[in-house]
Design a protein around this motif. Structure first.
Motif, PDB file in Angstrom:
ATOM      1  N   THR A 160       0.745  -1.275   0.027  1.00 30.41           N
ATOM      2  CA  THR A 160       0.061  -0.188   0.061  1.00 30.41           C
ATOM      3  C   THR A 160       0.949   1.145  -0.102  1.00 30.41           C
ATOM      4  O   THR A 160       0.224   2.378  -0.274  1.00 30.41           O
ATOM      5  CB  THR A 160      -0.860  -0.105   1.190  1.00 30.41           C
ATOM      6  OG1 THR A 160      -0.253  -0.001   2.382  1.00 30.41           O
ATOM      7  CG2 THR A 160      -1.984  -1.159   1.194  1.00 30.41           C
ATOM      8  N   SER A 161       2.329   1.166   0.296  1.00 30.84           N
ATOM      9  CA  SER A 161       3.111   2.397   0.397  1.00 30.84           C
ATOM     10  C   SER A 161       4.498   1.682   0.043  1.00 30.84           C
ATOM     11  O   SER A 161       4.801   0.503   0.423  1.00 30.84           O
ATOM     12  CB  SER A 161       2.901   3.123   1.566  1.00 30.84           C
ATOM     13  OG  SER A 161       3.299   2.685   2.540  1.00 30.84           O
ATOM     14  N   GLY A 162       5.420   2.574  -0.025  1.00 31.56           N
ATOM     15  CA  GLY A 162       7.052   2.163  -0.084  1.00 31.56           C
ATOM     16  C   GLY A 162       7.483   2.283  -1.707  1.00 31.56           C
ATOM     17  O   GLY A 162       6.833   2.523  -2.443  1.00 31.56           O
ATOM     18  N   SER A 163       8.738   1.932  -1.475  1.00 32.48           N
ATOM     19  CA  SER A 163       9.382   1.832  -2.880  1.00 32.48           C
ATOM     20  C   SER A 163       9.037   0.762  -3.786  1.00 32.48           C
ATOM     21  O   SER A 163       8.530  -0.226  -3.378  1.00 32.48           O
ATOM     22  CB  SER A 163      10.784   1.868  -2.510  1.00 32.48           C
ATOM     23  OG  SER A 163      11.128   0.439  -1.919  1.00 32.48           O
ATOM     24  N   PRO A 164       9.172   1.063  -5.184  1.00 32.21           N
ATOM     25  CA  PRO A 164       8.901   0.098  -6.031  1.00 32.21           C
ATOM     26  C   PRO A 164       9.567  -1.317  -5.829  1.00 32.21           C
ATOM     27  O   PRO A 164       9.109  -2.349  -6.166  1.00 32.21           O
ATOM     28  CB  PRO A 164       9.187   0.265  -7.487  1.00 32.21           C
ATOM     29  CG  PRO A 164       9.323   1.957  -7.172  1.00 32.21           C
ATOM     30  CD  PRO A 164       9.449   2.270  -5.820  1.00 32.21           C
ATOM     31  N   ALA A 165      10.871  -1.288  -5.127  1.00 33.47           N
ATOM     32  CA  ALA A 165      11.514  -2.713  -5.098  1.00 33.47           C
ATOM     33  C   ALA A 165      10.737  -3.429  -4.106  1.00 33.47           C
ATOM     34  O   ALA A 165      10.928  -4.604  -4.136  1.00 33.47           O
ATOM     35  CB  ALA A 165      12.732  -2.088  -4.298  1.00 33.47           C
TER      36      ALA A 165
END
Length: 83
Positions: free
Chosen positions: A4-9
């Protein structure tokens, strides 16, 4: 799980939860697994930021996961969805 959130990695997994993942140095590592009829989460390796389960630190003792629980690992927020 859904990111739901955070870096694409830290994309939502499309592989089984047991598949190896690439981890950045300093990231917490947790295991999500099925025991009998319930999913659990446990801390495997602590990171620079605490790994959280519904806002509470994840410990090495397995904790049950329920539908709509939230796991926070570094800058990633994951929503646990059953069925």
């Amino acid at each position: 799980m859904r990111r739901t959130s955070g870096s694409p990695a830290a994309r939502s997994p499309s592989r089984p939860a047991t598949a190896p993942r690439q981890v950045r140095p300093g990231d917490a590592v947790v295991a999500v697994y099925l025991r009998r009829h319930c999913y659990f989460v446990a801390l495997v390796e602590a990171g620079e930021q605490p790994a959280l389960h519904n806002g509470q630190p994840i410990g090495t003792d397995a904790a049950p996961l329920a539908d709509q629980d939230v796991l926070e690992l570094g800058d990633s927020r994951l929503l646990f969805i059953l069925g």
